[in-house]
Design a protein around this motif. Structure first.
Motif, PDB file in Angstrom:
ATOM      1  N   UNK A   1       0.745  -1.148  -0.022  1.00  0.00           N
ATOM      2  CA  UNK A   1       0.033  -0.122   0.092  1.00  0.00           C
ATOM      3  C   UNK A   1       0.768   1.334  -0.099  1.00  0.00           C
ATOM      4  N   UNK A   2       0.536   2.551  -0.743  1.00  0.00           N
ATOM      5  CA  UNK A   2       1.202   3.449  -0.787  1.00  0.00           C
ATOM      6  C   UNK A   2       0.499   4.624  -0.330  1.00  0.00           C
ATOM      7  N   UNK A   3       1.199   5.532   0.572  1.00  0.00           N
ATOM      8  CA  UNK A   3       0.443   6.754   1.003  1.00  0.00           C
ATOM      9  C   UNK A   3      -0.020   7.780  -0.234  1.00  0.00           C
ATOM     10  N   UNK A   4      -0.733   8.769   0.244  1.00  0.00           N
ATOM     11  CA  UNK A   4      -0.952   9.840  -0.761  1.00  0.00           C
ATOM     12  C   UNK A   4      -0.251  10.891  -0.800  1.00  0.00           C
ATOM     13  N   UNK A   5       1.185  10.758  -0.059  1.00  0.00           N
ATOM     14  CA  UNK A   5       1.910  11.828  -0.444  1.00  0.00           C
ATOM     15  C   UNK A   5       2.155  12.713   0.877  1.00  0.00           C
ATOM     16  N   UNK A   6       0.978  12.691   1.814  1.00  0.00           N
ATOM     17  CA  UNK A   6       0.955  13.322   3.115  1.00  0.00           C
ATOM     18  C   UNK A   6       1.803  12.630   4.037  1.00  0.00           C
ATOM     19  N   UNK A   7       2.233  13.416   5.082  1.00  0.00           N
ATOM     20  CA  UNK A   7       2.888  12.525   6.312  1.00  0.00           C
ATOM     21  C   UNK A   7       1.690  11.684   6.819  1.00  0.00           C
ATOM     22  N   UNK A   8       0.671  11.928   6.857  1.00  0.00           N
ATOM     23  CA  UNK A   8      -0.340  11.171   7.781  1.00  0.00           C
ATOM     24  C   UNK A   8      -0.643   9.811   6.427  1.00  0.00           C
ATOM     25  N   UNK A   9      -0.692  10.162   5.250  1.00  0.00           N
ATOM     26  CA  UNK A   9      -0.978   9.072   4.304  1.00  0.00           C
ATOM     27  C   UNK A   9       0.335   8.027   4.460  1.00  0.00           C
ATOM     28  N   UNK A  10       1.325   8.634   4.313  1.00  0.00           N
ATOM     29  CA  UNK A  10       2.603   7.617   4.378  1.00  0.00           C
ATOM     30  C   UNK A  10       2.452   6.889   5.720  1.00  0.00           C
ATOM     31  N   UNK A  11       2.441   7.404   6.841  1.00  0.00           N
ATOM     32  CA  UNK A  11       2.316   6.573   8.125  1.00  0.00           C
ATOM     33  C   UNK A  11       1.321   5.784   8.060  1.00  0.00           C
ATOM     34  N   UNK A  12       0.177   5.947   7.450  1.00  0.00           N
ATOM     35  CA  UNK A  12      -0.938   4.787   7.622  1.00  0.00           C
ATOM     36  C   UNK A  12      -0.823   3.905   6.496  1.00  0.00           C
ATOM     37  N   UNK A  13       0.182   4.253   5.621  1.00  0.00           N
ATOM     38  CA  UNK A  13       0.617   3.197   4.438  1.00  0.00           C
ATOM     39  C   UNK A  13       1.518   2.085   5.125  1.00  0.00           C
ATOM     40  N   UNK A  14       2.628   2.742   6.115  1.00  0.00           N
ATOM     41  CA  UNK A  14       3.284   1.963   6.775  1.00  0.00           C
ATOM     42  C   UNK A  14       2.587   1.127   7.864  1.00  0.00           C
ATOM     43  N   UNK A  15       1.920   1.470   8.434  1.00  0.00           N
ATOM     44  CA  UNK A  15       1.053   0.396   9.383  1.00  0.00           C
ATOM     45  C   UNK A  15       0.497  -0.563   8.706  1.00  0.00           C
ATOM     46  N   UNK A  16      -0.316  -0.092   7.777  1.00  0.00           N
ATOM     47  CA  UNK A  16      -1.231  -1.099   6.851  1.00  0.00           C
ATOM     48  C   UNK A  16      -0.139  -2.180   6.335  1.00  0.00           C
ATOM     49  N   UNK A  17       1.055  -1.838   5.789  1.00  0.00           N
ATOM     50  CA  UNK A  17       2.155  -2.606   5.124  1.00  0.00           C
ATOM     51  C   UNK A  17       2.652  -3.571   6.252  1.00  0.00           C
ATOM     52  N   UNK A  18       2.866  -3.028   7.405  1.00  0.00           N
ATOM     53  CA  UNK A  18       3.261  -3.953   8.540  1.00  0.00           C
ATOM     54  C   UNK A  18       2.392  -5.069   8.786  1.00  0.00           C
ATOM     55  N   UNK A  19       0.986  -4.801   8.949  1.00  0.00           N
ATOM     56  CA  UNK A  19      -0.134  -5.491   9.319  1.00  0.00           C
ATOM     57  C   UNK A  19      -0.102  -6.522   8.208  1.00  0.00           C
ATOM     58  N   UNK A  20       0.075  -6.103   7.007  1.00  0.00           N
ATOM     59  CA  UNK A  20      -0.151  -7.142   5.690  1.00  0.00           C
ATOM     60  C   UNK A  20       0.973  -8.174   5.642  1.00  0.00           C
ATOM     61  N   UNK A  21       2.445  -7.695   5.959  1.00  0.00           N
ATOM     62  CA  UNK A  21       3.399  -8.701   6.266  1.00  0.00           C
ATOM     63  C   UNK A  21       3.215  -9.604   7.257  1.00  0.00           C
ATOM     64  N   UNK A  22       2.471  -9.303   8.250  1.00  0.00           N
ATOM     65  CA  UNK A  22       2.220 -10.160   9.125  1.00  0.00           C
ATOM     66  C   UNK A  22       1.231 -11.263   9.034  1.00  0.00           C
ATOM     67  N   UNK A  23       0.089 -10.738   8.380  1.00  0.00           N
ATOM     68  CA  UNK A  23      -0.753 -11.540   7.782  1.00  0.00           C
ATOM     69  C   UNK A  23      -0.378 -12.553   6.866  1.00  0.00           C
ATOM     70  N   UNK A  24       0.544 -12.099   5.761  1.00  0.00           N
ATOM     71  CA  UNK A  24       0.953 -13.127   4.955  1.00  0.00           C
ATOM     72  C   UNK A  24       1.926 -14.108   5.742  1.00  0.00           C
ATOM     73  N   UNK A  25       2.598 -13.665   6.670  1.00  0.00           N
ATOM     74  CA  UNK A  25       3.473 -14.564   7.388  1.00  0.00           C
ATOM     75  C   UNK A  25       2.604 -15.627   8.067  1.00  0.00           C
ATOM     76  N   UNK A  26       1.554 -15.361   8.649  1.00  0.00           N
ATOM     77  CA  UNK A  26       0.488 -16.036   9.206  1.00  0.00           C
ATOM     78  C   UNK A  26      -0.017 -17.308   8.081  1.00  0.00           C
ATOM     79  N   UNK A  27      -0.007 -16.711   6.993  1.00  0.00           N
ATOM     80  CA  UNK A  27      -0.724 -17.515   5.899  1.00  0.00           C
ATOM     81  C   UNK A  27       0.180 -18.520   5.484  1.00  0.00           C
ATOM     82  N   UNK A  28       1.530 -18.344   5.642  1.00  0.00           N
ATOM     83  CA  UNK A  28       2.765 -18.979   4.903  1.00  0.00           C
ATOM     84  C   UNK A  28       3.208 -20.180   6.088  1.00  0.00           C
ATOM     85  N   UNK A  29       3.959 -21.218   5.660  1.00  0.00           N
ATOM     86  CA  UNK A  29       4.371 -21.952   6.237  1.00  0.00           C
ATOM     87  C   UNK A  29       4.769 -23.378   5.791  1.00  0.00           C
ATOM     88  N   UNK A  30       5.274 -24.237   6.551  1.00  0.00           N
ATOM     89  CA  UNK A  30       5.641 -25.707   6.238  1.00  0.00           C
ATOM     90  C   UNK A  30       4.396 -26.633   6.830  1.00  0.00           C
TER      91      UNK A  30
END
Length: 158
Positions: free
Chosen positions: A87-116
């Protein structure tokens, strides 16, 4: 004096949260592997495999359960790798912060779906999921890690 106290509390809060985040990242990215000797093992995020090649047994464990199986009880091993969206922010500081939060959560969720995944003939625990790190710094990454353990199972167990 009041402004100094507020600034001090904000800085202390940021330091505590940064330390907590570093510890959390370390937990999700740390693996322990032994690939030589009579016992081969892998552990990540409180899940793991331990293969005793002399006794011909496999110990599978996670945070809730821990069980030992003979080679004959193992039916299959496979793995799933899930990619995180970006996810990408809209260019504002708040948008970039929100995108960073969403990207962190998305990585965590992708890790939960992954595994042996290891399938057994156990009626109570037919399937075991072994976690993989969110960020794997090996050259082959998580795919190489998963393929290595499939090969280990093919060589010793299946």
């Amino acid at each position: 004096m009041e402004a100094f106290l507020i600034i001090f509390l904000v800085v202390a809060f940021i330091i505590v949260m940064t330390t907590f985040d570093i510890q959390k990242k370390k937990y999700y990215n740390t693996i322990t592997q032994v690939l030589d000797g009579d016992t081969l093992s892998y552990e990540c995020q409180k899940t793991g495999i331990s293969i005793d090649t002399k006794q011909r047994t496999i110990r599978l464990f996670n945070a809730e359960k821990d069980k030992v199986y003979s080679y004959n009880n193992i039916r299959e091993i496979n793995y799933t790798l899930s990619e995180a969206g970006k996810y990408y922010g809209n260019g504002t500081l708040r948008g970039m912060n929100n995108a960073a939060i969403v990207n962190g959560k998305e990585k965590f969720l992708a890790n939960q779906r992954s595994g042996i995944t290891i399938l057994t003939d156990d009626i109570h625990y037919p399937s075991w999921k072994i976690n993989i790190p969110i960020v794997n710094k090996e050259p082959a990454g998580n795919q190489g890690l998963c393929e290595r353990w499939v090969l280990v199972f093919q060589k010793y167990v299946l």
